[in-house]
Design a protein around this motif. Structure first.
Motif, PDB file in Angstrom:
ATOM      1  N   UNK A 221      15.484  92.473  41.975  1.00 49.50           N
ATOM      2  CA  UNK A 221      15.700  91.289  42.809  1.00 49.50           C
ATOM      3  C   UNK A 221      14.482  90.368  42.759  1.00 49.50           C
ATOM      4  N   UNK A 222      13.296  90.936  42.720  1.00 50.33           N
ATOM      5  CA  UNK A 222      12.077  90.119  42.624  1.00 50.33           C
ATOM      6  C   UNK A 222      12.058  89.386  41.285  1.00 50.33           C
ATOM      7  N   UNK A 223      12.341  90.126  40.200  1.00 49.59           N
ATOM      8  CA  UNK A 223      12.379  89.498  38.870  1.00 49.59           C
ATOM      9  C   UNK A 223      13.427  88.392  38.835  1.00 49.59           C
ATOM     10  N   UNK A 224      14.611  88.677  39.368  1.00 50.54           N
ATOM     11  CA  UNK A 224      15.678  87.680  39.359  1.00 50.54           C
ATOM     12  C   UNK A 224      15.332  86.476  40.233  1.00 50.54           C
ATOM     13  N   UNK A 225      14.659  86.696  41.340  1.00 53.04           N
ATOM     14  CA  UNK A 225      14.297  85.568  42.202  1.00 53.04           C
ATOM     15  C   UNK A 225      13.324  84.635  41.484  1.00 53.04           C
ATOM     16  N   UNK A 226      12.383  85.201  40.750  1.00 51.95           N
ATOM     17  CA  UNK A 226      11.452  84.368  39.968  1.00 51.95           C
ATOM     18  C   UNK A 226      12.231  83.554  38.942  1.00 51.95           C
ATOM     19  N   UNK A 227      13.197  84.189  38.271  1.00 50.30           N
ATOM     20  CA  UNK A 227      14.019  83.461  37.297  1.00 50.30           C
ATOM     21  C   UNK A 227      14.884  82.396  37.973  1.00 50.30           C
ATOM     22  N   UNK A 228      15.325  82.659  39.199  1.00 49.76           N
ATOM     23  CA  UNK A 228      16.132  81.673  39.919  1.00 49.76           C
ATOM     24  C   UNK A 228      15.307  80.449  40.300  1.00 49.76           C
ATOM     25  N   UNK A 229      14.040  80.651  40.567  1.00 56.72           N
ATOM     26  CA  UNK A 229      13.156  79.519  40.841  1.00 56.72           C
ATOM     27  C   UNK A 229      13.123  78.608  39.614  1.00 56.72           C
ATOM     28  N   UNK A 230      13.016  79.224  38.438  1.00 59.73           N
ATOM     29  CA  UNK A 230      13.021  78.444  37.186  1.00 59.73           C
ATOM     30  C   UNK A 230      14.369  77.746  36.999  1.00 59.73           C
ATOM     31  N   UNK A 231      15.466  78.465  37.220  1.00 59.90           N
ATOM     32  CA  UNK A 231      16.808  77.881  37.058  1.00 59.90           C
ATOM     33  C   UNK A 231      17.013  76.712  38.009  1.00 59.90           C
ATOM     34  N   UNK A 232      16.598  76.863  39.259  1.00 62.46           N
ATOM     35  CA  UNK A 232      16.755  75.780  40.239  1.00 62.46           C
ATOM     36  C   UNK A 232      15.903  74.581  39.860  1.00 62.46           C
ATOM     37  N   UNK A 233      14.690  74.825  39.403  1.00 64.32           N
ATOM     38  CA  UNK A 233      13.789  73.731  39.025  1.00 64.32           C
ATOM     39  C   UNK A 233      14.360  72.946  37.837  1.00 64.32           C
ATOM     40  N   UNK A 234      14.767  73.673  36.798  1.00 60.10           N
ATOM     41  CA  UNK A 234      15.318  73.016  35.607  1.00 60.10           C
ATOM     42  C   UNK A 234      16.613  72.278  35.957  1.00 60.10           C
ATOM     43  N   UNK A 235      17.463  72.902  36.765  1.00 62.77           N
ATOM     44  CA  UNK A 235      18.721  72.261  37.164  1.00 62.77           C
ATOM     45  C   UNK A 235      18.477  71.019  38.005  1.00 62.77           C
ATOM     46  N   UNK A 236      17.469  71.059  38.862  1.00 62.15           N
ATOM     47  CA  UNK A 236      17.142  69.881  39.676  1.00 62.15           C
ATOM     48  C   UNK A 236      16.709  68.710  38.800  1.00 62.15           C
ATOM     49  N   UNK A 237      16.125  69.010  37.665  1.00 63.71           N
ATOM     50  CA  UNK A 237      15.761  67.960  36.709  1.00 63.71           C
ATOM     51  C   UNK A 237      16.959  67.512  35.879  1.00 63.71           C
ATOM     52  N   UNK A 238      17.821  68.465  35.491  1.00 64.66           N
ATOM     53  CA  UNK A 238      18.939  68.155  34.602  1.00 64.66           C
ATOM     54  C   UNK A 238      20.119  67.475  35.284  1.00 64.66           C
ATOM     55  N   UNK A 239      20.507  67.957  36.461  1.00 67.39           N
ATOM     56  CA  UNK A 239      21.732  67.466  37.095  1.00 67.39           C
ATOM     57  C   UNK A 239      21.707  65.951  37.323  1.00 67.39           C
ATOM     58  N   UNK A 240      20.633  65.361  37.861  1.00 64.45           N
ATOM     59  CA  UNK A 240      20.648  63.899  38.012  1.00 64.45           C
ATOM     60  C   UNK A 240      20.800  63.160  36.673  1.00 64.45           C
ATOM     61  N   UNK A 241      20.188  63.695  35.633  1.00 63.35           N
ATOM     62  CA  UNK A 241      20.314  63.069  34.312  1.00 63.35           C
ATOM     63  C   UNK A 241      21.730  63.216  33.760  1.00 63.35           C
ATOM     64  N   UNK A 242      22.330  64.380  33.979  1.00 61.89           N
ATOM     65  CA  UNK A 242      23.700  64.598  33.528  1.00 61.89           C
ATOM     66  C   UNK A 242      24.686  63.729  34.307  1.00 61.89           C
ATOM     67  N   UNK A 243      24.422  63.550  35.605  1.00 65.95           N
ATOM     68  CA  UNK A 243      25.272  62.660  36.419  1.00 65.95           C
ATOM     69  C   UNK A 243      25.162  61.226  35.909  1.00 65.95           C
TER      70      UNK A 243
END
Length: 189
Positions: free
Chosen positions: A156-178
């Protein structure tokens, strides 16, 4: 249910990413360290609820018919593997995360991380209960549910660190994709 050309391209892409996430694994204890939750969260955030779920169900279906896409192969007998519940959890995760992401009016890192965290909680809750049931009922090796939750803490700790990366990248990508008209948000009723 109508699928666009984009859907027919992106769904299999995320199915393939799940395969890669399973095969890039590190043996550790009873459960290997994989990157599947990372890709199921990305599927929900970037494809939305329906397509994210379809990508996960396609992955599970491929494995169940015998294509060796799971960490330890494939085949219908995989449902008796204690870790199969996490695979079902990944599908639920993509659905939950995708539903929440589609319904948010303002996309930012904090919201996306919150959505991803809910997906993580669902995946581990479902997966841990499934693990418990298979170990205690099918395999006949008694194991306390609390011991399973404790065993999963490093994952869960490893996955949470990866989720931080996923959320960060998605926060950058989604507005551009929209802005490009690629990411469609459902209208709230």
């Amino acid at each position: 249910m109508k699928l666009t050309t984009r859907d027919l391209t992106m769904i299999p892409l995320f199915t393939a990413l799940m395969f890669v996430g399973a095969k890039v694994s590190i043996p550790f204890s009873a459960v290997p360290i994989t990157f599947q939750l990372f890709f199921s969260v990305f599927a929900g955030l970037l494809l939305g609820a329906r397509n994210g779920l379809i990508s996960q169900l396609l992955y599970i279906g491929m494995g169940l018919i015998g294509i060796p896409v799971f960490t330890y192969g494939g085949g219908f007998q995989y449902i008796f593997n204690p870790t199969f519940g996490y695979l079902i959890g990944f599908a639920g995760c993509a659905l939950i995360v995708g539903t929440l992401a589609e319904r948010t009016k303002v996309v930012n890192f904090t919201k996306l991380l919150g959505f991803a965290t809910l997906g993580l909680v669902f995946t581990y809750a479902f997966g841990n209960v499934y693990f418990y049931m298979i170990k205690n009922i099918y395999v006949g090796t008694p194991m306390a549910l609390s011991a399973i939750f404790k065993m999963m803490i490093p994952y869960m700790i490893k996955d949470y660190v990866l989720l931080i990366i996923a959320a960060y990248v998605s926060a950058l990508l989604i507005p551009r994709l929209k802005k490009a008209g690629i990411y469609k948000v459902k209208e709230m009723a």
